[in-house]
Design a protein around this motif. Structure first.
Motif, mmCIF file in Angstrom:
data_model
loop_
_atom_site.group_PDB
_atom_site.id
_atom_site.type_symbol
_atom_site.label_atom_id
_atom_site.label_comp_id
_atom_site.label_asym_id
_atom_site.label_seq_id
_atom_site.Cartn_x
_atom_site.Cartn_y
_atom_site.Cartn_z
ATOM 1 N N HIS A 175 -39.468 -66.413 -38.846
ATOM 2 C CA HIS A 175 -39.205 -65.116 -38.204
ATOM 3 C C HIS A 175 -37.755 -64.666 -38.360
ATOM 4 O O HIS A 175 -37.189 -64.023 -37.477
ATOM 5 N N SER A 179 -36.251 -61.515 -36.336
ATOM 6 C CA SER A 179 -35.472 -61.993 -35.204
ATOM 7 C C SER A 179 -34.109 -61.330 -35.174
ATOM 8 O O SER A 179 -33.571 -60.928 -36.207
ATOM 9 N N LYS A 241 -46.879 -65.526 -33.690
ATOM 10 C CA LYS A 241 -45.670 -65.348 -34.491
ATOM 11 C C LYS A 241 -45.952 -65.490 -35.974
ATOM 12 O O LYS A 241 -45.353 -64.824 -36.800
ATOM 13 N N PRO A 245 -45.167 -61.498 -38.878
ATOM 14 C CA PRO A 245 -44.232 -61.128 -39.950
ATOM 15 C C PRO A 245 -44.882 -60.521 -41.181
ATOM 16 O O PRO A 245 -44.392 -59.541 -41.702
#
Length: 613
Positions: A175, A179, A241, A245
């Motif tokens: 990430h 992030s 998660k 992405p």
């Protein structure tokens, strides 16, 4: 390219003490990839053992950086092509005649690629043809647009693409694209590393001061239950998660690593950095970061006005299907437009946003599938363009170019500068030695006299706008007869010659044609000659001198009641070559004028050669 070959050869193993310091020499500009690939091809065709050595040389960096192997293995993998060829050359007694020739060829390949082909021709023509087939794409790689199909890539390029995809996948899994900056996370990690010892010390003291055992057992049971709950709660979070992405991180509407279109995107970054994987990866990360900061997705849908629609616009396609973008810098001679666009920093930023919005909308219409058209052909009109003394324009242009170079790699297939003044050509001559051959191969300059002819080399005349010598207009009711599908014919008029185009009519119809001569200064006439011997020739247009100030395109029509020939005559009395363009179409006609006519081909074309005046 041949001159750059010796400098791009990897260093021997003895000069590579640490793998990380040698990353840069192994990933050189395109000459490096072509040398290693061509040498490996010539070796594998005749002798199989050296081939694994070359692949190991290419992969040595990736292996060492990820997980360092033992020292002996690293030394074997880091052997360069020079050491391989020295080993082959030293083993002269058992080598056969064909192997000796191979060693001579590989030794000469460092002096130039042409020597390889010459040496092979003398000994074996079959092997020479095979080597030529594989070496031609490498020598022309900087002069034509490369293929975006993975199957067409060289082995070195394919491996670089796989390495870049692995880096992108790791970044998506961790990430790092989505992030925030890691400054806060680092502070939290430092705090957590400092706190545990204090907690352990307190727990030790508490156990010594509190002898009752039941409380300890209860605390241990609670501590065991808490991690179970945390692991159960963290498991679905981690799954979410991993899914986010790939769906969110996309460029130009293409999700990264979602399908084959992602390979085309990654190849653009690799080619922009000469297939240096780490440099391409850094460029990709910076581009993703910049797009978020600039809020590109929202910018595409904004309404920024149409004041600059004549400065930059898209119009039709080139001969290979690339969309053509025209940049008309002469529009900034309008003082009101210039001040409205560049007078202060806020207006310059608005211009930059508008330019990026225009480019983004154009890019999203491209085809990013392998083999599709995903580049743009640019035409830059420098007629009446402001000179280098315009500081505001120079500042805005420099800023825009920097952003485009950093965040839009390999989107221009050709840069053609028309109506170029002498000072612009002189400036390019000074900076061209500092450009790569790949970049210089994309630039074409033409003065005012040769601008139209230069454009016709890349774009068909029927798709070139009228203001640049072509026949293309915004099709509307004013010109309903012709469309972009009606191809134009090009003829070069030699000095002091008369040329005639003969159009044979074999069906009754209305014949419509349009023609132009770039710069005119010629005489033009048209007549119809019936096939029947007892009929007279009909003069449609008397020979008339056409001046440069006349209409650039002449359109005419003639109702054919009997079969015959339409003759278009152009007389060039000047001492200059002239470019003659024409196209025609046929229409059925009806006795009732209110009925619509339909297009039909009622003619055949015949060109009569030039005649001296």
């Amino acid at each position: 390219m041949a001159d750059e070959t010796p400098t791009s050869v990897p260093l021997p193993a003895a000069s590579q003490p640490t793998p990380r310091e040698d990353e840069k020499p192994d990933f050189q500009p395109p000459p490096t990839s072509s040398v290693t690939e061509s040498d490996s091809l010539s070796i594998t065709q005749k002798d199989e053992p050296p081939a694994p050595d070359t692949s190991e040389v290419v992969d040595s960096d990736s292996k060492v950086t990820e997980e360092p192997p033992p020292a002996p293995v690293a030394m074997e993998e880091s052997r360069s092509l020079a050491s391989v060829m020295q080993r082959d050359g030293s083993a002269s007694p058992p080598v056969t005649t064909t192997e000796a020739e191979k060693s001579e060829v590989t030794g000469k390949s460092f002096a130039g690629k042409e020597d390889v082909v010459v040496a092979e021709v003398v000994k074996d023509k079959d092997e020479e043809t095979q080597i030529q087939e594989k070496k031609v794409p490498q020598t022309l790689i900087s002069f034509k647009e490369e293929s975006n199909k993975v199957s067409d890539l060289l082995d070195v390029e394919r491996k670089a693409l796989l390495e870049l995809k692995q880096l992108v996948q790791e970044t998506l899994n961790t990430h790092q694209f989505t992030s925030p900056p890691p400054k806060q996370e680092e502070k939290q990690e430092v705090q957590t590393l400092q706190e545990p010892p204090k907690v352990e010390a307190e727990s030790d003291v508490s156990t010594e001061l509190t002898p009752p055992a039941p409380k300890e057992e209860e605390s241990k049971a609670q501590e065991q239950e808490i991690p179970k709950k945390e692991t159960q709660e963290e498991a679905p979070k981690e799954e979410q998660k991993d899914k986010i992405p790939a769906d969110e991180v996309s460029i130009w509407g293409v999700p990264l690593l979602k399908d084959d279109r992602s390979d085309v995107i990654l190849l653009k970054f690799l080619r922009a950095r000469d297939f240096k994987v780490r440099d391409a990866f850094v460029m990709l990360k910076n581009t993703v970061k910049w797009r978020k900061e600039f809020n590109i997705d929202a910018l595409v849908d904004e309404d920024l006005g149409d004041d600059l629609e004549k400065v930059v616009f898209m119009h039709e396609h080139d001969r290979e299907g690339h969309p053509v973008c025209y940049n008309v810098y002469g529009e900034f001679q309008n003082k009101d437009l210039y001040l409205k666009t560049f007078s202060d920093e806020i207006k310059r930023n608005n211009f930059l946003r508008w330019r990026i919005q225009f480019l983004e909308r154009s890019i999203r219409k491209l085809d990013f599938n392998p083999g599709g058209i995903n580049t743009i052909f640019q035409v830059n009109d420098l007629k009446n363009s402001p000179g280098p003394g315009k500081r505001e324009l120079r500042t805005a242009t420099k800023q825009a170019l920097q952003l485009l170079q950093d965040n839009y790699p390999e989107f221009v297939v050709k840069q053609v500068f028309v109506n170029a003044p002498w000072w612009h050509i002189a400036f390019y001559t000074m900076i061209s030695p500092f450009m790569t051959q790949r970049t210089k191969s994309k630039f074409v300059f033409a003065g005012p006299a040769k601008s139209a002819v230069t454009l016709f080399k890349y774009i068909s005349p029927e798709q070139v706008p009228i203001q640049y010598g072509g026949l293309s207009v915004d099709y509307c009711d004013c010109n309903p007869e012709f469309t972009i599908a009606d191809a134009a014919t090009e003829i070069t008029l030699k000095p002091a010659t008369k040329q005639t185009v003969e159009i044979i009519i074999y069906e009754k119809c209305i014949i419509v044609w349009e023609l132009r001569v770039i710069g005119w200064e010629v005489s033009y006439g048209a007549e119809f000659a019936p096939d029947a011997k007892d009929q007279y020739t009909v003069i449609i247009q008397k020979p008339t001198k056409m001046a440069p100030t006349d209409e650039p395109v002449v359109s005419s029509s003639f109702k054919v009641g009997e079969l015959g020939k339409l003759l278009l005559t152009i007389d060039n009395p000047t001492s200059k070559k002239k470019q003659f363009l024409y196209r025609k179409t046929g229409l059925f006609y009806h006795s009732d004028p209110n009925l619509l006519v339909s297009t039909v081909k009622c003619y055949s074309n015949q060109y009569l050669g030039p005649k001296d005046i």
